[in-house]
Design a protein around this motif. Structure first.
Motif, PDB file in Angstrom:
ATOM      1  N   ALA A 164      30.955   4.470 128.966  1.00 33.54           N
ATOM      2  CA  ALA A 164      31.270   5.050 127.657  1.00 33.54           C
ATOM      3  C   ALA A 164      30.276   6.175 127.422  1.00 33.54           C
ATOM      4  O   ALA A 164      29.299   6.319 128.159  1.00 33.54           O
ATOM      5  N   SER A 165      30.496   6.968 126.398  1.00 31.71           N
ATOM      6  CA  SER A 165      29.610   8.097 126.139  1.00 31.71           C
ATOM      7  C   SER A 165      28.194   7.655 125.790  1.00 31.71           C
ATOM      8  O   SER A 165      27.252   8.439 125.909  1.00 31.71           O
ATOM      9  N   ASP A 166      28.029   6.385 125.395  1.00 31.28           N
ATOM     10  CA  ASP A 166      26.714   5.881 125.016  1.00 31.28           C
ATOM     11  C   ASP A 166      26.281   4.662 125.833  1.00 31.28           C
ATOM     12  O   ASP A 166      25.323   3.978 125.467  1.00 31.28           O
ATOM     13  N   THR A 167      26.963   4.386 126.938  1.00 28.67           N
ATOM     14  CA  THR A 167      26.679   3.161 127.692  1.00 28.67           C
ATOM     15  C   THR A 167      26.713   3.414 129.199  1.00 28.67           C
ATOM     16  O   THR A 167      27.640   4.031 129.711  1.00 28.67           O
ATOM     17  N   VAL A 168      25.687   2.895 129.877  1.00 32.52           N
ATOM     18  CA  VAL A 168      25.573   3.018 131.328  1.00 32.52           C
ATOM     19  C   VAL A 168      25.244   1.649 131.913  1.00 32.52           C
ATOM     20  O   VAL A 168      24.424   0.910 131.363  1.00 32.52           O
ATOM     21  N   VAL A 169      25.894   1.307 133.024  1.00 33.01           N
ATOM     22  CA  VAL A 169      25.523   0.116 133.775  1.00 33.01           C
ATOM     23  C   VAL A 169      24.630   0.558 134.933  1.00 33.01           C
ATOM     24  O   VAL A 169      25.075   1.277 135.829  1.00 33.01           O
TER      25      VAL A 169
ATOM     26  N   VAL B 246      26.930  14.221 132.683  1.00 40.45           N
ATOM     27  CA  VAL B 246      27.928  13.470 131.925  1.00 40.45           C
ATOM     28  C   VAL B 246      28.312  14.226 130.656  1.00 40.45           C
ATOM     29  O   VAL B 246      27.440  14.737 129.939  1.00 40.45           O
ATOM     30  N   GLU B 247      29.608  14.321 130.398  1.00 36.70           N
ATOM     31  CA  GLU B 247      30.112  14.913 129.153  1.00 36.70           C
ATOM     32  C   GLU B 247      31.163  13.999 128.567  1.00 36.70           C
ATOM     33  O   GLU B 247      32.129  13.629 129.249  1.00 36.70           O
TER      34      GLU B 247
ATOM     35  N   VAL C 202      31.760  11.598 134.106  1.00 36.35           N
ATOM     36  CA  VAL C 202      30.916  12.275 135.089  1.00 36.35           C
ATOM     37  C   VAL C 202      31.535  13.611 135.468  1.00 36.35           C
ATOM     38  O   VAL C 202      32.744  13.709 135.713  1.00 36.35           O
ATOM     39  N   GLN C 203      30.676  14.650 135.533  1.00 35.60           N
ATOM     40  CA  GLN C 203      31.137  16.008 135.818  1.00 35.60           C
ATOM     41  C   GLN C 203      30.577  16.506 137.149  1.00 35.60           C
ATOM     42  O   GLN C 203      29.364  16.493 137.362  1.00 35.60           O
ATOM     43  N   GLY C 204      31.459  16.948 138.062  1.00 34.28           N
ATOM     44  CA  GLY C 204      31.024  17.621 139.280  1.00 34.28           C
ATOM     45  C   GLY C 204      30.191  16.765 140.207  1.00 34.28           C
ATOM     46  O   GLY C 204      30.176  15.535 140.128  1.00 34.28           O
ATOM     47  N   SER C 205      29.447  17.438 141.079  1.00 34.19           N
ATOM     48  CA  SER C 205      28.623  16.764 142.077  1.00 34.19           C
ATOM     49  C   SER C 205      27.241  16.465 141.506  1.00 34.19           C
ATOM     50  O   SER C 205      26.870  16.935 140.434  1.00 34.19           O
ATOM     51  N   ALA C 206      26.481  15.693 142.260  1.00 29.10           N
ATOM     52  CA  ALA C 206      25.155  15.287 141.806  1.00 29.10           C
ATOM     53  C   ALA C 206      24.209  16.484 141.707  1.00 29.10           C
ATOM     54  O   ALA C 206      24.335  17.469 142.439  1.00 29.10           O
ATOM     55  N   VAL C 207      23.251  16.377 140.785  1.00 26.56           N
ATOM     56  CA  VAL C 207      22.249  17.420 140.597  1.00 26.56           C
ATOM     57  C   VAL C 207      20.865  16.796 140.754  1.00 26.56           C
ATOM     58  O   VAL C 207      20.701  15.577 140.730  1.00 26.56           O
ATOM     59  N   SER C 208      19.855  17.653 140.892  1.00 27.42           N
ATOM     60  CA  SER C 208      18.483  17.180 141.110  1.00 27.42           C
ATOM     61  C   SER C 208      17.762  16.958 139.790  1.00 27.42           C
ATOM     62  O   SER C 208      18.220  17.361 138.721  1.00 27.42           O
TER      63      SER C 208
ATOM     64  N   TYR D 174      17.294   6.231 135.589  1.00 25.18           N
ATOM     65  CA  TYR D 174      17.023   7.079 134.430  1.00 25.18           C
ATOM     66  C   TYR D 174      18.335   7.330 133.675  1.00 25.18           C
ATOM     67  O   TYR D 174      19.348   7.663 134.287  1.00 25.18           O
ATOM     68  N   ILE D 175      18.283   7.189 132.363  1.00 29.02           N
ATOM     69  CA  ILE D 175      19.439   7.497 131.511  1.00 29.02           C
ATOM     70  C   ILE D 175      18.967   8.492 130.461  1.00 29.02           C
ATOM     71  O   ILE D 175      18.151   8.162 129.595  1.00 29.02           O
ATOM     72  N   ILE D 176      19.458   9.725 130.549  1.00 26.11           N
ATOM     73  CA  ILE D 176      19.055  10.787 129.625  1.00 26.11           C
ATOM     74  C   ILE D 176      20.156  10.980 128.598  1.00 26.11           C
ATOM     75  O   ILE D 176      21.343  11.032 128.954  1.00 26.11           O
ATOM     76  N   PHE D 177      19.778  11.082 127.325  1.00 27.01           N
ATOM     77  CA  PHE D 177      20.806  11.190 126.295  1.00 27.01           C
ATOM     78  C   PHE D 177      20.334  12.059 125.130  1.00 27.01           C
ATOM     79  O   PHE D 177      19.137  12.217 124.882  1.00 27.01           O
ATOM     80  N   GLU D 178      21.310  12.634 124.447  1.00 30.86           N
ATOM     81  CA  GLU D 178      21.049  13.391 123.223  1.00 30.86           C
ATOM     82  C   GLU D 178      21.020  12.403 122.071  1.00 30.86           C
ATOM     83  O   GLU D 178      21.979  11.686 121.821  1.00 30.86           O
TER      84      GLU D 178
END
Length: 220
Positions: free
Chosen positions: A187-192, A138-139, A143-149, A213-217
């Motif tokens: 949003a850049s700071d919100t995930v459902v 996510v940027e 969402v960017q591109g295909s899924a990653v591991s 899992y929600i990973i964030f800076e």
């Protein structure tokens, strides 16, 4: 039985707004969009928002509120005053609204008897989280591109992570960089976080179905 289970059994969940992560959401002050949502601040305090239609054929609002207050009092007696605080409990017609604050993610998890982790990527691994899932990169809330591991996600060990049990809207104190593919970025700071009905690999009998899992800076 914890209040959340009682409450959920006594209400009809209001319609979930269908949202897409393919378009960048407007960056505005956060307000919950789902009937069940949490917001985490930089200190790790958790605020929960429940807003649902009340089916009074099971319980009255007064009965639910009384059960909730009893649960909170019992929990705080054991874990310390202020661990859980009911900030708002209101009824408007057939709608009920709750706002509850928790001193930590651990308090949220224990009080509701649900899975919930908030902390560093390193400590999450030490706690036994394997990040063995598929992820969206996510940027700027898109969402960017295909899924990653998970191995790609683990290259970002300086980031923070929230691990929740879906369904739940999650607002984090920073900018989302990855989310499990069952998470919808709004949003850049919100995930459902949405349960997809598929169970992950399980270890030692642990049920990980619905884990997101929600990973964030972290916001500095």
């Amino acid at each position: 039985m914890k209040y959340r289970k009682i409450w959920k059994a006594a209400v009809l969940i209001s319609g979930i707004v269908l949202l897409t992560g393919c378009e960048k959401a407007a960056e505005e002050e956060w307000t919950p969009r789902e009937s069940d949502a949490v917001s985490i601040d930089a200190e790790g305090n958790v605020t929960e928002y429940l807003s649902e239609a009340l089916d009074q054929s099971y319980y009255s609002f007064e009965e639910l509120n009384s059960m909730l207050n009893a649960e909170v009092a019992a929990y705080n007696k054991e874990h310390g005053e202020g661990a859980v605080t009911v900030e708002k409990a209101e009824q408007s017609g057939k709608k009920a609204d709750l706002v509850i604050t928790y001193a930590s993610g651990e308090d949220f998890a224990r009080f509701n008897n649900v899975e919930f982790y908030y902390g560093s990527m390193i400590n999450a691994q030490l706690a036994g989280y394997l990040f063995d899932d598929s992820y969206h990169r996510v940027e700027d809330g898109v969402v960017q591109g295909s899924a990653v591991s998970g191995s790609e996600v683990l290259k970002n060990m300086a980031d923070m992570v929230v691990v929740v049990q879906a369904p739940l809207e999650v607002h984090v104190p920073g900018t989302v960089s990855f989310t499990s593919t069952s998470g919808t970025v709004i949003a850049s700071d919100t995930v459902v976080a949405k349960a997809d009905g598929e169970e992950d690999d399980q270890t030692a009998g642990e049920d990980t179905s619905g884990r997101v899992y929600i990973i964030f800076e972290e916001q500095l």
